[in-house]
Each structure stands twice: as C-alpha cells, then as structure tokens.
Design a protein around this motif. Sequence first.
Motif, PDB file in Angstrom:
ATOM      1  N   HIS A  93     -15.307 -13.449 -14.265  1.00  0.00           N
ATOM      2  CA  HIS A  93     -13.869 -13.349 -13.901  1.00  0.00           C
ATOM      3  C   HIS A  93     -13.643 -12.455 -12.461  1.00  0.00           C
ATOM      4  O   HIS A  93     -12.859 -12.914 -11.937  1.00  0.00           O
ATOM      5  CB  HIS A  93     -13.307 -12.566 -15.042  1.00  0.00           C
ATOM      6  CG  HIS A  93     -13.004 -13.002 -16.376  1.00  0.00           C
ATOM      7  ND1 HIS A  93     -12.942 -12.467 -17.499  1.00  0.00           N
ATOM      8  CD2 HIS A  93     -12.881 -14.502 -16.712  1.00  0.00           C
ATOM      9  CE1 HIS A  93     -12.542 -13.472 -18.252  1.00  0.00           C
ATOM     10  NE2 HIS A  93     -12.766 -14.538 -17.631  1.00  0.00           N
ATOM     11  N   SER A  94     -14.713 -11.517 -12.488  1.00  0.00           N
ATOM     12  CA  SER A  94     -14.460 -10.935 -11.089  1.00  0.00           C
ATOM     13  C   SER A  94     -14.811 -11.746  -9.891  1.00  0.00           C
ATOM     14  O   SER A  94     -14.251 -11.533  -8.785  1.00  0.00           O
ATOM     15  CB  SER A  94     -15.664  -9.490 -11.184  1.00  0.00           C
ATOM     16  OG  SER A  94     -16.972 -10.169 -11.145  1.00  0.00           O
ATOM     17  N   TYR A 231      -5.412 -13.344 -16.085  1.00  0.00           N
ATOM     18  CA  TYR A 231      -5.371 -12.813 -14.661  1.00  0.00           C
ATOM     19  C   TYR A 231      -5.994 -13.775 -13.686  1.00  0.00           C
ATOM     20  O   TYR A 231      -5.574 -14.037 -12.710  1.00  0.00           O
ATOM     21  CB  TYR A 231      -5.994 -11.298 -14.371  1.00  0.00           C
ATOM     22  CG  TYR A 231      -5.034 -10.120 -15.141  1.00  0.00           C
ATOM     23  CD1 TYR A 231      -3.876 -10.556 -15.936  1.00  0.00           C
ATOM     24  CD2 TYR A 231      -5.481  -8.841 -14.893  1.00  0.00           C
ATOM     25  CE1 TYR A 231      -3.181  -9.478 -16.113  1.00  0.00           C
ATOM     26  CE2 TYR A 231      -4.701  -7.903 -15.467  1.00  0.00           C
ATOM     27  CZ  TYR A 231      -3.540  -8.282 -16.216  1.00  0.00           C
ATOM     28  OH  TYR A 231      -2.680  -7.115 -16.695  1.00  0.00           O
ATOM     29  N   SER A 232      -7.348 -14.195 -13.933  1.00  0.00           N
ATOM     30  CA  SER A 232      -7.722 -15.040 -12.985  1.00  0.00           C
ATOM     31  C   SER A 232      -7.021 -16.106 -12.913  1.00  0.00           C
ATOM     32  O   SER A 232      -7.125 -16.934 -11.919  1.00  0.00           O
ATOM     33  CB  SER A 232      -9.434 -15.149 -13.535  1.00  0.00           C
ATOM     34  OG  SER A 232      -9.453 -15.765 -14.697  1.00  0.00           O
ATOM     35  N   GLY A 233      -6.640 -16.751 -14.035  1.00  0.00           N
ATOM     36  CA  GLY A 233      -5.836 -18.108 -13.775  1.00  0.00           C
ATOM     37  C   GLY A 233      -4.620 -18.128 -12.784  1.00  0.00           C
ATOM     38  O   GLY A 233      -4.324 -18.789 -12.052  1.00  0.00           O
ATOM     39  N   LEU A 254      -3.130 -23.252 -16.609  1.00  0.00           N
ATOM     40  CA  LEU A 254      -3.820 -23.542 -17.802  1.00  0.00           C
ATOM     41  C   LEU A 254      -4.502 -22.219 -18.266  1.00  0.00           C
ATOM     42  O   LEU A 254      -4.331 -21.884 -19.415  1.00  0.00           O
ATOM     43  CB  LEU A 254      -4.623 -24.708 -17.693  1.00  0.00           C
ATOM     44  CG  LEU A 254      -4.040 -26.258 -17.716  1.00  0.00           C
ATOM     45  CD1 LEU A 254      -5.105 -27.424 -17.442  1.00  0.00           C
ATOM     46  CD2 LEU A 254      -3.017 -26.302 -19.166  1.00  0.00           C
ATOM     47  N   VAL A 255      -5.294 -21.807 -17.204  1.00  0.00           N
ATOM     48  CA  VAL A 255      -6.120 -20.783 -17.761  1.00  0.00           C
ATOM     49  C   VAL A 255      -5.199 -19.359 -17.892  1.00  0.00           C
ATOM     50  O   VAL A 255      -5.536 -18.609 -18.731  1.00  0.00           O
ATOM     51  CB  VAL A 255      -7.220 -20.588 -16.473  1.00  0.00           C
ATOM     52  CG1 VAL A 255      -8.192 -19.047 -17.058  1.00  0.00           C
ATOM     53  CG2 VAL A 255      -8.148 -21.471 -16.474  1.00  0.00           C
ATOM     54  N   GLY A 256      -4.334 -19.210 -16.948  1.00  0.00           N
ATOM     55  CA  GLY A 256      -3.678 -18.172 -17.114  1.00  0.00           C
ATOM     56  C   GLY A 256      -2.698 -18.095 -18.616  1.00  0.00           C
ATOM     57  O   GLY A 256      -2.819 -17.148 -19.020  1.00  0.00           O
ATOM     58  N   SER A 257      -1.934 -19.193 -18.736  1.00  0.00           N
ATOM     59  CA  SER A 257      -1.252 -19.410 -20.052  1.00  0.00           C
ATOM     60  C   SER A 257      -2.130 -19.057 -21.015  1.00  0.00           C
ATOM     61  O   SER A 257      -1.850 -18.261 -22.170  1.00  0.00           O
ATOM     62  CB  SER A 257      -0.128 -20.497 -20.092  1.00  0.00           C
ATOM     63  OG  SER A 257      -1.219 -21.739 -20.017  1.00  0.00           O
TER      64      SER A 257
END
Length: 471
Positions: A93-94, A231-233, A254-257
């Motif tokens: 994620h970082s 957050y990364s999304g 997609l990743v964020g939601s």
Amino acid sequence: MSANVAALSYLAAGVLFILALRGLSSPATSRQGNLFGIIGMTLAILTTLGLAAPTATSWILIVLGLGIGGFIGAKTAREIPMTMMPELIAAFHSLVGLAAVFVAASALYAPSAFGILVDPANPALGIKGGSLFEMALGVAIGAITFTGSVIAFAKLSGRMSGKPILLPARHLINAALGLILIFVIYSFIQSGGSAFLFWLIVLLSLLVGILIIIPIGGADMPVVISMLNSYSGWAAAGIGFTLGNIALIITGALVGSSGAILSYIMCKGMNRQFLSVIAGGFGGETAAAAGGGEQKPVKLGSAEDAAYVLGNAGKVIIVPGYGMAVAQAQHALREMADALKKKGVEVKYAIHPVAGRMPGHMNVLLAEANVPYDEVFELEDINSEFSQADAVYVIGANDVVNPAAEEDKTSPIYGMPVLQVWKAGTVFFNKRSLASGYAGIDNPVFYRDNTVMVLGDAKKMTEEIVKALAH
C-alpha cells in the motif's frame, strides 16, 4: 493505437477487475479471481504502452522497470511467510501511495507529456483548475497512504510498539493540519500549479499520514489495513482523473470503494465506529500478565487429554487465531481434523471477521492447508452451534472469543461480536501462555470450569494431539 481501441481495451480491463474482485470474495473462486486480475492488469499495461508509443530509450527503461519490479514482487510473494502477509500488504500500500506522488509530480512538471491541458482562456495561468484539483487530491491521499502504511508496517512487524501513541492535543493538531492542507490545496489551484505549494501539500500529507496511524492500537490493525487499501485506491483514481486514464479511474474506484466497504464490515465486526478507530484505537501487542498480575486457578491439560475428549466427541468446532499463523500450524490442524473425522466426529471451523492481522487471514491459511471450504463458517453462521458442540479447540485465538465483550460493560471490547466458545461442553484453549491478547485485556474463558488450557507452541501441541489420536 487509436483512442477508440484504447477505450475498449480499458473497458475490458475494468470488467476483468470487477470479475477479479468477485472471484476473490470466496476461497473457492479466489484462484480464478486472481487470474482475472492478472489478465486485466496486463491488458491495461499493454494498452497504456500502445497509447504512449515510447521511444527506443523509453522502452529500455520500461522493460528494466517491469523486469526488476516483477522479479522483486515474484520473489517476495514466493518467500514471504503467511505470518508476515499483513505487513507485506501494508508495504505494498505504501508503494501505491508513493507511486501516486511520483506520477502527480511528473504530470506537474511535464503536463504536455501526459496530455494535460493548460487553461485555454489564459495559458499563463498554467494547468486548468480542474486538473490541479484532481492532482492535489490524488497526491494528498497518496502521501497520506504512504506514511500511514509505513507506520502500519512498522507496528505489524514489531519495529514499532503496537500500543497507541497518544500525543497531547492530537485531535486539535490533526484538525489544524487538515484545515491548513485544505487551504494550501486551494492556493495551489489558484496559483496555476505552483511547485512550491505542490511539495508543501506532499509534506503536510506525509505528516498527516503519520499522525492518524500512530494513535491506533494493535487490536484495530485489521481496520487500518483495509482503510489504507481504500486510500490507495482513491489516490490512484485521483491521478487517473488528472491523466484522463480510464483504467486508473476504474481500478482506483474499485479498490477505493471495496476497501471502504471492507473497513465498514471490519468495524461492524468489532463493534467500532470508523471515526473512533481513526481518533485512536485500543490495544497493543505487548501482552500483559493474565488478570493484571492476579493469580487465578486454571485447569492445565496435555495433548493426550485433548485427544481423548476430542476423539470421543460427536461434534468439534475449531477456532483458529493469529497464534496458529505464527506457529504455521494450519497443516497440523487439518491433519487433526482428518483424524477426528475418521473417528466419526463432525468437525467445523469458526472464523471471526477480525481473527489474525488482516481480513481473511485465517481463511487464506486454512485454504493453504486444503481445508474443505464447506467446513469453514463465519461468526454469524456458526455462533448458535457452540451450545451443541461437545468440544471446542481454540488454537491461537484470544480476543475474538472473550466473553467480556458480552458481559463486562467496562471492557474496551464490550459490544464486539465474539465467538461464544464457552457455551460448548469442553473448551481446549491452546496458547503459549496465559498472557492477554492483542487488545491487552484478560480473557475470563481461561478460568471457566469447562476450559482446559493446553499451553505450548500451536504446531507442536496439535501434532502431539494427532499422534495421541492415532493410538
């Protein structure tokens, strides 16, 4: 490659990403979902390269980047033990957050290379305000994700204490930094893309990422992992809007939601409010003495005792936790379950939504040991069956089976749904010691009349039970 073909390719990649998420929602279809994700990402990369039409020199750099990054990723994925998977995900994620910062910086310094338009009414003003807003939002979220994930990695890997680090007036400090960050973003947009203000946004966001994660205790780390995933999304989606890249927008959204939904599910599973987690969670990985130093009587048992009771039971429920992951005991556990089933015992596995250090941690471990999917049940599906079970084998779990969540209104985990193991006929509780769990609180199950503590390494103890069952 034409714009129409690229748009269709990005759309196909987006559909594959959706199918990937759907597949990853179940252990039975996770391999297929992972394959869809790989195909979708490959298609997105090829489409982007086709649109960019790199020069010969650029191709060399691209191939080197893909080769080096792919080698490191493949080697890490193959060698990393499952116990370190949560911190590995935090580290990944970082990198996503840092990539968003780098891409935004590149777009700021070379907007024409990314097809970003300047203000047509007044080119002297620089990049259009809408693009600057998207850029600022993406880089701010990316920088917060980067430092937040680094702190999460340090806490999960033991490089930093898992206990909450509570700064004086931290809420006031965070609120002030948030307001300053909003003002700087506004000024950045008004300036037409000031490099100084851009890096000031990055600096402030890096600081915010640190300050919002250090107060969060170890027991809330599963929520932090899914939150940083979200957050990364959103960081990727923000940069996708800046670049006009459909694939980045779809993937980021997609990743964020999905990460946001998962964070909600995790908070619900812990009876926690998302804002209360961000404000500073509870717990730490430093185990306190059971009962805060008070000596209470417990029943100690051996592997032979456990084998005798489990082997003569009609129904056994197994509850795995992080201790199982640390000891890599999942294969021995499956062997024990197979031995019990040969004796005619009904065996089921009970999974708490926050067992382990990340969502789905236990499910992945059991799947690795080829435990049948139809024997694994979530909390809401199996909690009513503990009263019907002759015996329960708790292996490395603690907080997720703590009755204080239901009985002690003063407990920090009060109201959190837990697996009601104490309702079974006999509870065999395997831990290394009587120390408290990740939340740092004592577990009354240890001292109940129907509980037998089988202390020791989870893998060795389970292997001893398997040997005793064979006799």
